[in-house]
Scaffold this active site. Structure first.
Site, mmCIF file in Angstrom:
data_model
loop_
_atom_site.group_PDB
_atom_site.id
_atom_site.type_symbol
_atom_site.label_atom_id
_atom_site.label_comp_id
_atom_site.label_asym_id
_atom_site.label_seq_id
_atom_site.Cartn_x
_atom_site.Cartn_y
_atom_site.Cartn_z
ATOM 1 N N LYS A 153 6.707 -2.762 2.713
ATOM 2 C CA LYS A 153 7.330 -3.623 3.497
ATOM 3 C C LYS A 153 7.385 -4.986 2.915
ATOM 4 C CE LYS A 153 6.767 -6.856 7.238
ATOM 5 N NZ LYS A 153 6.287 -8.058 6.649
ATOM 6 N N GLU A 234 -7.412 -4.889 1.335
ATOM 7 C CA GLU A 234 -7.944 -5.890 0.415
ATOM 8 C C GLU A 234 -7.831 -7.059 0.868
ATOM 9 O OE1 GLU A 234 -9.963 -4.418 -1.913
ATOM 10 O OE2 GLU A 234 -9.295 -2.540 -1.845
ATOM 11 N N CYS A 271 -7.617 -14.827 -4.177
ATOM 12 C CA CYS A 271 -8.553 -14.102 -3.481
ATOM 13 C C CYS A 271 -10.071 -14.314 -4.272
ATOM 14 C CB CYS A 271 -8.278 -12.806 -3.254
ATOM 15 S SG CYS A 271 -7.708 -11.832 -4.601
HETATM 16 P P1 NAP Z 1 -0.956 -11.889 5.005
HETATM 17 O O1 NAP Z 1 -0.409 -13.180 5.916
HETATM 18 O O2 NAP Z 1 -2.110 -11.262 5.788
HETATM 19 O O3 NAP Z 1 0.409 -11.224 4.896
HETATM 20 C C1 NAP Z 1 0.409 -9.994 4.232
HETATM 21 C C2 NAP Z 1 1.444 -8.863 4.671
HETATM 22 O O4 NAP Z 1 0.754 -8.255 5.896
HETATM 23 C C3 NAP Z 1 2.757 -9.643 5.125
HETATM 24 O O5 NAP Z 1 3.583 -8.943 4.908
HETATM 25 C C4 NAP Z 1 2.635 -9.819 6.498
HETATM 26 O O6 NAP Z 1 3.760 -9.843 7.170
HETATM 27 C C5 NAP Z 1 1.626 -8.462 6.958
HETATM 28 N N1 NAP Z 1 0.890 -8.883 8.201
HETATM 29 C C6 NAP Z 1 -0.050 -9.772 8.276
HETATM 30 N N2 NAP Z 1 -0.806 -9.635 9.580
HETATM 31 C C7 NAP Z 1 -0.026 -8.792 10.188
HETATM 32 C C8 NAP Z 1 -0.098 -8.198 11.441
HETATM 33 N N3 NAP Z 1 -1.117 -8.425 12.449
HETATM 34 N N4 NAP Z 1 0.475 -7.021 11.878
HETATM 35 C C9 NAP Z 1 1.416 -6.590 10.994
HETATM 36 N N5 NAP Z 1 1.785 -7.121 9.635
HETATM 37 C C10 NAP Z 1 0.768 -7.983 9.336
HETATM 38 O O7 NAP Z 1 -1.466 -12.768 3.816
HETATM 39 P P2 NAP Z 1 -0.980 -13.661 2.727
HETATM 40 O O8 NAP Z 1 -1.034 -14.897 3.369
HETATM 41 O O9 NAP Z 1 0.222 -13.061 2.307
HETATM 42 O O10 NAP Z 1 -1.918 -13.774 1.493
HETATM 43 C C11 NAP Z 1 -2.988 -14.548 1.394
HETATM 44 C C12 NAP Z 1 -4.357 -13.998 1.810
HETATM 45 O O11 NAP Z 1 -4.362 -12.729 0.798
HETATM 46 C C13 NAP Z 1 -5.606 -14.678 1.532
HETATM 47 O O12 NAP Z 1 -6.331 -14.451 2.324
HETATM 48 C C14 NAP Z 1 -6.169 -13.839 0.084
HETATM 49 O O13 NAP Z 1 -7.407 -14.106 -0.039
HETATM 50 C C15 NAP Z 1 -5.653 -12.539 0.127
HETATM 51 N N6 NAP Z 1 -5.441 -11.801 -0.842
HETATM 52 C C16 NAP Z 1 -6.516 -10.824 -1.295
HETATM 53 C C17 NAP Z 1 -6.380 -10.083 -2.405
HETATM 54 C C18 NAP Z 1 -7.309 -8.932 -2.566
HETATM 55 O O14 NAP Z 1 -7.086 -8.198 -3.793
HETATM 56 N N7 NAP Z 1 -8.307 -8.976 -1.731
HETATM 57 C C19 NAP Z 1 -5.267 -10.353 -3.253
HETATM 58 C C20 NAP Z 1 -4.443 -11.476 -2.950
HETATM 59 C C21 NAP Z 1 -4.557 -11.993 -1.799
HETATM 60 P P3 NAP Z 1 4.249 -11.296 7.902
HETATM 61 O O15 NAP Z 1 4.226 -12.275 6.973
HETATM 62 O O16 NAP Z 1 5.678 -10.778 8.469
HETATM 63 O O17 NAP Z 1 3.491 -11.769 8.893
#
Ligand code: NAP
Length: 494
Positions: A153, A234, A271
């Site tokens: 996606k 993650e 992260c």
């Molecule tokens: P995000 O807002 O959670 O988005 C990630 C993906 O998931 C997007 O494609 C988003 O689509 C989808 N998504 C989110 N919530 C959803 C839901 N309830 N239902 C369906 N799809 C959903 O994360 P981000 O803002 O891109 O990234 C920042 C975060 O990632 C930070 O918290 C960071 O710490 C974390 N991160 C973690 C790692 C690791 O390895 N642990 C690495 C990098 C980043 P939509 O945009 O359409 O909502």
């Protein structure tokens, strides 16, 4: 804003999942060398996109060219590194217990076991790594290595970048004669699309990198399916750093400067950004805070990845700063705009921190909270209140570490990676790396999402009992035709 790519319809999602499943059935039966060849071809095709890929990613993410070029290099290295492991073959953990027909009271059967792929994997990437945790990032690489097809996606914060990488993957599929549905690319900025992908009966697992809210929502959804599936999410982390007294007394200035860079590099959008700095009240801690504050004031604000991230940063930072007895130690001295990160650092007493759970959350951006403990015992109490983390860091001299056995043991219980005298930002790609941690850092702390072991999330063990040699996979045949490491009757052999 003009929408370049239409959200996929439910019919398109259905067709993509069916193609992914059909491709899985074919790809599953290709050799390890063929799989590795395809994965290497993906890296070649991404490199062949050249500078236009970097230019598009810069425009979509506000990240600088040098950072994006480095990240593309890391992504291609990641693909080739995992391809090498697939080609070598031992990763399938072939295990053979030969028969004992004379055993009493019952004969022992011949049993042979290896890891096999689970099926189509749906991947959600994060906005902060448009290459390394996105369309051809670590989750697709791990799934293809395991023998699975992939449905990505596209992240709505970098759809054009995602589309360019998707085209490169499709070229690699065509050039290496792989089935088309080995990679499907779905656009959509609506949760409904993610939901439909997770709920689809042909989806066998989910790889997610992103926020806690997103990862947990998808995890819960998958658990409620008639056939539950694993979601390897993650998520965020506060990456606590424990500053021990002798190190603070001797080298407060050095570590303060090092940490100012780690907190604000890439506008804190990692992260592994250190979000909590924990020390015992002392002259050394005061020096650390004042040098850190001076550094933070001199750091310029810069645009964040997208307005959603900028807004979330403001809201969460305000939530922390709004708590009783939280003191702002420093903030950038420059003017900042709506969409920009605000380099800043605050402090609070350990007692307050323990009492207020709102202070325990990740603030994704250039912000960190210093926790002031009365003594070592209070530092231990803080550890007892921390959730699962991707990383924990200990800063200490030899003298500190000689007395830190209990502290090191306590922090080892809550994190995936333990760092000594360094910073948590910067994740090396390699087999020994652990990038994951106890919940809520990830939904399954037994696995990680960096390095070749990431593929273990998308396999299951399959045992063959009493099979004749010609019907067994080569990995399990007598004579070890692939020359891989195997455990035979309890002994490792090649
Ligand atoms: P995000 O807002 O959670 O988005 C990630 C993906 O998931 C997007 O494609 C988003 O689509 C989808 N998504 C989110 N919530 C959803 C839901 N309830 N239902 C369906 N799809 C959903 O994360 P981000 O803002 O891109 O990234 C920042 C975060 O990632 C930070 O918290 C960071 O710490 C974390 N991160 C973690 C790692 C690791 O390895 N642990 C690495 C990098 C980043 P939509 O945009 O359409 O909502």
């Amino acid at each position: 804003m003009i929408k370049l790519f239409q959200d996929a319809t439910l019919t398109e999602i259905e067709e993509a999942m069916q193609r992914a499943y059909a491709a899985f059935l074919i790809y599953r039966r290709t050799t390890a060398k063929q799989k590795a060849g395809f994965i290497r071809a993906v890296a070649d095709e991404i490199e062949a996109l050249g500078e236009p890929l970097i230019e598009v990613a810069m425009r979509e993410t506000h990240l600088p060219a040098a950072r994006l070029t480095g990240e593309r290099g890391r992504t291609c290295f990641q693909l080739r590194n995992i391809a090498d492991v697939v080609a070598e073959g031992s990763w399938v953990e072939a295990t053979i217990d030969t028969a004992l027909p004379e055993r009493l009271p019952l004969p022992k059967p011949d049993i042979r076991n290896m890891l096999v792929p689970i099926g189509p994997v749906v991947v959600f990437g994060a906005s902060n790594f448009p290459f390394a945790y996105s369309t051809a990032g670590v989750d697709p690489a791990a799934a293809w290595s395991a023998g699975c097809s992939v449905v990505v996606k596209a992240h709505p914060a970098h759809p054009e970048t995602s589309e360019m990488v998707a085209e490169a993957i499709k070229k690699a599929i065509a050039k290496t004669g792989m089935p088309e549905g080995l990679f499907e690319h779905i656009h959509g900025a609506s949760f409904e699309i993610g939901k439909a992908l997770v709920l689809h009966p042909k989806t066998a697992a989910v790889g997610f990198t992103g926020s806690f809210a997103g990862g947990k929502a998808l995890f819960d959804l998958a658990a409620q399916r008639p056939v539950p599936i694993p979601v390897f999410a993650e998520m965020g982390s506060t990456n606590p750093v424990f500053l021990l007294p002798d190190a603070l007394e001797k080298e407060a200035e050095k570590y303060a400067k090092m940490y100012a860079g780690s907190i604000t590099g890439g506008m804190g959008q990692f992260c592994t950004k250190p979000g909590l700095l924990i020390g015992v009240e002392s002259q050394g801690l005061d020096t650390f805070i004042s040098v850190l504050a001076a550094e933070i004031r001199s750091i310029l604000p810069a645009p964040m990845l997208h307005s959603g991230i900028a807004k979330a940063f403001r809201t969460k930072r305000a939530e922390v700063l709004g708590q009783e007895k939280v003191v702002v130690e420093a903030e950038t001295s420059q003017k900042y705009g709506e969409e920009e990160g605000i380099p800043s650092v605050a402090s609070v007493t350990a007692a307050q921190f323990v009492a207020i759970t709102a202070l325990h959350q990740e603030v994704f951006g250039p912000f960190s909270l210093v926790i002031k403990c009365k003594d070592a015992a209070e530092m231990q109490e803080v550890i007892g209140h921390l959730e699962g983390q991707l990383t924990c860091t200990v800063i200490g001299t030899e003298k500190d570490l000689a007395q830190a056995a209990d502290l090191l043991f306590s922090v080892s219980l809550i994190c995936g990676r333990l760092i000594l005298n360094g910073v948590p930002t910067g994740v090396e790609v390699g087999a020994a790396m652990q990038h994951g941690g106890p919940f809520p850092a990830s939904t399954d702390g037994r696995f990680g999402s960096v390095g070749p072991h990431a593929m273990k999330r998308f396999v299951r063990p399959l045992a063959f009992q009493n099979f004749p040699m010609p019907l067994l996979p080569d990995e399990l045949k007598d004579g070890n035709p692939l020359g891989i490491w195997r455990m035979v009757n309890g002994n490792w052999e090649k």
